[in-house]
Design a protein around this motif. Structure first.
Motif, mmCIF file in Angstrom:
data_model
loop_
_atom_site.group_PDB
_atom_site.id
_atom_site.type_symbol
_atom_site.label_atom_id
_atom_site.label_comp_id
_atom_site.label_asym_id
_atom_site.label_seq_id
_atom_site.Cartn_x
_atom_site.Cartn_y
_atom_site.Cartn_z
ATOM 1 N N SER A 70 -111.082 58.533 32.746
ATOM 2 C CA SER A 70 -111.323 59.952 31.488
ATOM 3 C C SER A 70 -110.516 59.255 30.497
ATOM 4 O O SER A 70 -110.013 58.377 30.041
ATOM 5 C CB SER A 70 -110.127 60.985 32.548
ATOM 6 O OG SER A 70 -110.613 61.805 31.816
ATOM 7 N N ASP B 246 -102.416 59.217 30.707
ATOM 8 C CA ASP B 246 -101.769 58.035 31.221
ATOM 9 C C ASP B 246 -102.379 57.114 32.303
ATOM 10 O O ASP B 246 -101.085 56.171 32.027
ATOM 11 C CB ASP B 246 -102.024 59.750 33.205
ATOM 12 C CG ASP B 246 -100.318 60.682 32.802
ATOM 13 O OD1 ASP B 246 -100.022 60.757 31.714
ATOM 14 O OD2 ASP B 246 -101.419 61.509 33.044
ATOM 15 N N ASP B 247 -103.617 57.193 32.058
ATOM 16 C CA ASP B 247 -103.786 56.096 32.947
ATOM 17 C C ASP B 247 -103.717 54.343 31.239
ATOM 18 O O ASP B 247 -103.409 53.429 31.674
ATOM 19 C CB ASP B 247 -105.105 55.765 33.094
ATOM 20 C CG ASP B 247 -105.538 56.221 33.972
ATOM 21 O OD1 ASP B 247 -105.112 56.792 35.289
ATOM 22 O OD2 ASP B 247 -106.926 57.271 34.549
ATOM 23 N N VAL C 201 -100.464 73.699 28.530
ATOM 24 C CA VAL C 201 -101.273 73.147 28.533
ATOM 25 C C VAL C 201 -102.731 74.726 28.597
ATOM 26 O O VAL C 201 -103.136 74.980 28.959
ATOM 27 C CB VAL C 201 -102.358 72.115 29.913
ATOM 28 C CG1 VAL C 201 -103.259 71.370 29.800
ATOM 29 C CG2 VAL C 201 -100.137 71.233 29.996
ATOM 30 N N VAL D 199 -108.086 63.769 27.796
ATOM 31 C CA VAL D 199 -106.455 63.598 27.496
ATOM 32 C C VAL D 199 -106.125 63.652 28.966
ATOM 33 O O VAL D 199 -104.772 62.940 29.262
ATOM 34 C CB VAL D 199 -106.071 65.512 27.143
ATOM 35 C CG1 VAL D 199 -104.470 65.356 27.195
ATOM 36 C CG2 VAL D 199 -106.384 65.642 25.872
ATOM 37 N N ALA D 200 -106.700 63.765 29.801
ATOM 38 C CA ALA D 200 -106.542 62.935 31.467
ATOM 39 C C ALA D 200 -106.264 61.641 31.756
ATOM 40 O O ALA D 200 -105.319 61.284 32.843
ATOM 41 C CB ALA D 200 -107.293 63.784 32.093
ATOM 42 N N GLY D 201 -106.923 61.126 30.825
ATOM 43 C CA GLY D 201 -106.825 59.393 31.143
ATOM 44 C C GLY D 201 -105.951 59.086 29.693
ATOM 45 O O GLY D 201 -106.160 57.237 29.909
ATOM 46 N N ARG E 35 -94.331 66.297 27.003
ATOM 47 C CA ARG E 35 -95.249 66.968 26.625
ATOM 48 C C ARG E 35 -94.572 68.376 26.090
ATOM 49 O O ARG E 35 -93.897 68.312 26.699
ATOM 50 C CB ARG E 35 -96.187 67.239 27.725
ATOM 51 C CG ARG E 35 -97.030 66.574 28.379
ATOM 52 C CD ARG E 35 -98.281 66.233 29.415
ATOM 53 N NE ARG E 35 -99.101 65.364 29.869
ATOM 54 C CZ ARG E 35 -98.630 64.493 30.207
ATOM 55 N NH1 ARG E 35 -97.797 63.812 31.002
ATOM 56 N NH2 ARG E 35 -100.294 63.838 30.449
ATOM 57 N N TYR F 39 -107.987 61.304 22.912
ATOM 58 C CA TYR F 39 -108.086 59.983 23.912
ATOM 59 C C TYR F 39 -108.002 58.680 22.980
ATOM 60 O O TYR F 39 -107.250 57.983 22.940
ATOM 61 C CB TYR F 39 -109.469 60.142 25.196
ATOM 62 C CG TYR F 39 -109.299 59.038 26.184
ATOM 63 C CD1 TYR F 39 -108.945 59.084 26.651
ATOM 64 C CD2 TYR F 39 -110.066 57.928 25.372
ATOM 65 C CE1 TYR F 39 -108.114 57.470 27.691
ATOM 66 C CE2 TYR F 39 -110.189 56.687 25.963
ATOM 67 C CZ TYR F 39 -109.541 56.105 27.436
ATOM 68 O OH TYR F 39 -109.327 55.500 27.834
ATOM 69 N N ASP G 115 -111.281 67.223 22.667
ATOM 70 C CA ASP G 115 -110.628 65.837 24.127
ATOM 71 C C ASP G 115 -110.387 64.416 24.028
ATOM 72 O O ASP G 115 -109.815 63.845 24.300
ATOM 73 C CB ASP G 115 -111.546 66.512 25.588
ATOM 74 C CG ASP G 115 -110.382 66.442 26.511
ATOM 75 O OD1 ASP G 115 -108.735 66.328 26.446
ATOM 76 O OD2 ASP G 115 -110.973 65.752 27.632
#
Length: 554
Positions: free
Chosen positions: A257, A264-265, A285, A260-262, A281, A297, A293
């Motif tokens: 991703s 963590d990766d 959310v 924001v979801a990416g 955090r 990232y 977004d």
């Protein structure tokens, strides 16, 4: 529908013409009621002149002969008709008919006027109709030419923008092809070699883990390259899909991703490289627009890259704080134990690119050292897009996309190249210039003629009116009989209160005792140049007691 400004202007013009019509009617010895009617007619015709220019001109020309109060309206109507009547032949016909109506009805309305005075009136009518018509037609042609030039200029700008857009598209496709052929090949080789090393039995577990990190980084770089190439070619983000680029033979996992979801990766990849990374955090959310977004990232990605380059081994903290109106993204690393030496390649454009990216979504980016000697990169990204004016942190004019050398639509346009006009338009421009010069010369000469004619007509009318106050016909003198009441006689005779009545002069017979006398001049010519015939009426006790005819010295 007329705009408010035109409605106000037309209203004031109609009221002004109504007042002038009433005043001119009263000057023309009309009573109050007819004068008011003439003024109301002038106001109504003024409102109709835009929709019915020819008809209103003919009606006004015909009505100005018997009603002098319509004369001011005739000038305005002629100018408006010159602007709005299409076709030179039709305009000449309408103006010619208007002149014939006005002059013919004037001659029929006043048959006692002499030929010389009628000729002066005809010239005055001709100039009064022709000059405003020429001025209106010149203004209309000039405006038409100006609109044509503006349309041609706009067409040139559109064509130039299309050519520039095609050139940009071709250049972007060339850059995309170069990136795909060069970087794609190198990244594919890195991925293949790291994949082979990862299964090498001679490597230790820690070495295999490091090679795996390199392989994942190369695969992520290939996904990033695919997205960039897609944007350059098509202007849209490439859809993530598994598989391998054509010709590489490398099997790729699903693309990570880019939002924001990416994050963590990204943190997990840094941990795999031996760096202590913590994610904090705060807040509830909230969803972000795709551009914001992606910007979040990129802020975390740039912060991690800078920390790995300039502070290797330092702990890193990633903060995601959801405020009521925006998301605050922070990447902070601790102090560096040993200064970094050597050449870690850097383009020096990362923070600049982040600032532009954040500004486009209505946010901002801040970078600077922390109190403990570390470094902090933070981004403030609103929950609404930059197109929504309700919540934005950057003024829209700062958008670098509006900084076009050619200017944006509706603003300053570059000056057109007048030498590159089409032949037809160039001929029209030259023809219009010559016609305008002739029209201006004729208009100036006609204007001078109008001034002279107006002055002459005013002087003649003034002298005639003054003469009427002090002169009578011999028949009027003979019709008056002695013994009539003073009131009835004075009502039939002029009052004699004019600068032209200089009194009886020398040679007048003596006046009766106790009487009041009125001396008037005769319309006949005297026997000599030094004398002029005069009539005297003497009143006493309210009756006419004497009347005398004599030759008075001038």
């Amino acid at each position: 529908m007329w705009p408010a400004q035109r409605i106000v202007g037309e209203t004031f013009l109609s009221l002004a013409l109504m007042v002038l019509g009433v005043g001119a009617g009263l000057v023309d010895d009309a009573s109050v009621a007819p004068a008011v009617g003439i003024g109301v007619a002038a106001g109504l015709l003024s409102l109709l002149r835009r929709g019915l220019p020819a008809s209103v001109l003919l009606v006004t020309a015909a009505g100005s002969a018997p009603f002098f109060g319509l004369a001011p309206l005739l000038l305005v109507v002629a100018w408006s008709a010159g602007r709005r009547i299409d076709g030179l032949g039709r305009a000449c016909g309408v103006f010619g008919l208007a002149y014939v109506l006005c002059f013919g009805l004037t001659a029929a309305w006043a048959p006692h006027v002499s030929v010389s005075l009628l000729a002066v009136a005809g010239l005055f009518i001709l100039v009064g109709i022709l000059v405003p018509g020429l001025a209106g037609r010149y203004w209309s042609q000039r405006r038409t030419l100006s609109d044509t030039l503006h349309e041609y200029n706009a067409q040139l700008l559109r064509e130039r923008e299309m050519i520039a857009g095609q050139a940009r598209m071709l250049e972007r496709q060339r850059i995309a092809q170069d990136m795909h052929d060069s970087l794609g090949h190198q990244l594919a080789l890195i991925s293949v070699h790291t994949g082979a090393l990862e299964v090498n039995r001679e490597l230790s577990g820690q070495q295999r883990e490091a090679v795996g990190v390199l392989r994942e980084a190369s695969m992520a770089a290939m996904h990033e390259l695919r997205d960039v190439v897609g944007v350059l070619r098509d202007g849209v983000e490439a859809s993530p899909a598994g598989g391998s680029p054509q010709g590489t033979g490398v099997e790729e996992p699903e693309a990570p991703s880019r939002g924001v979801a990416g994050i963590d990766d990204l943190a997990e990849t840094s941990r795999s490289a031996g760096t202590d990374v913590e994610i904090q955090r705060e807040g509830e959310v909230r969803p972000l627009p795709p551009t914001a977004d992606h910007a979040a990232y990129r802020v975390v990605q740039e912060g991690l890259t800078n920390a790995h380059k300039y502070a290797p081994g330092a702990s890193i903290t990633i903060g995601l704080r959801y405020e009521p109106d925006s998301l605050v993204v922070e990447v902070a690393n601790g102090p560096v134990g040993v200064p970094v030496r050597g050449g870690v390649a850097s383009g020096g454009q990362g923070l600049t690119g982040l600032e532009e990216r954040a500004r486009l979504v209505g946010g901002m980016v801040h970078a600077g050292p922390t109190a403990d000697g570390g470094f902090r990169l933070a981004g403030l990204l609103p929950y609404t897009s930059s197109g929504d004016a309700r919540k934005t942190f950057v003024a829209p004019p700062d958008d670098f996309r509006a900084q076009n050398p050619a200017g944006s639509a509706g603003e300053s346009d570059p000056a057109p190249d007048w030498n590159g006009l089409p032949k037809e338009l160039a001929k029209a421009v030259n023809r219009t210039k010559r016609g305008n010069g002739i029209a201006i010369g004729c208009g100036a000469a006609a204007l001078v003629g109008v001034v002279l004619v107006i002055a002459a007509v005013v002087a003649v009318v003034f002298l005639v009116r003054e003469a009427d106050k002090t002169m009578i016909e011999p028949e009027q003198y003979d019709a008056v009989t002695i013994g009539r009441s003073e009131k009835s006689v004075r009502d039939e005779l002029p009052k004699g209160d004019s600068f032209m009545n200089t009194g009886p002069g020398s040679g007048a017979p003596p006046e009766p005792d106790g009487s009041q006398c009125l001396t008037l001049l005769s319309t006949e010519i005297g026997d000599s140049l030094d004398t002029e015939p005069a009539f005297r009426f003497c009143f006493k006790d309210g009756k006419l007691i004497e009347k005398k005819s004599f030759e008075a010295a001038g």
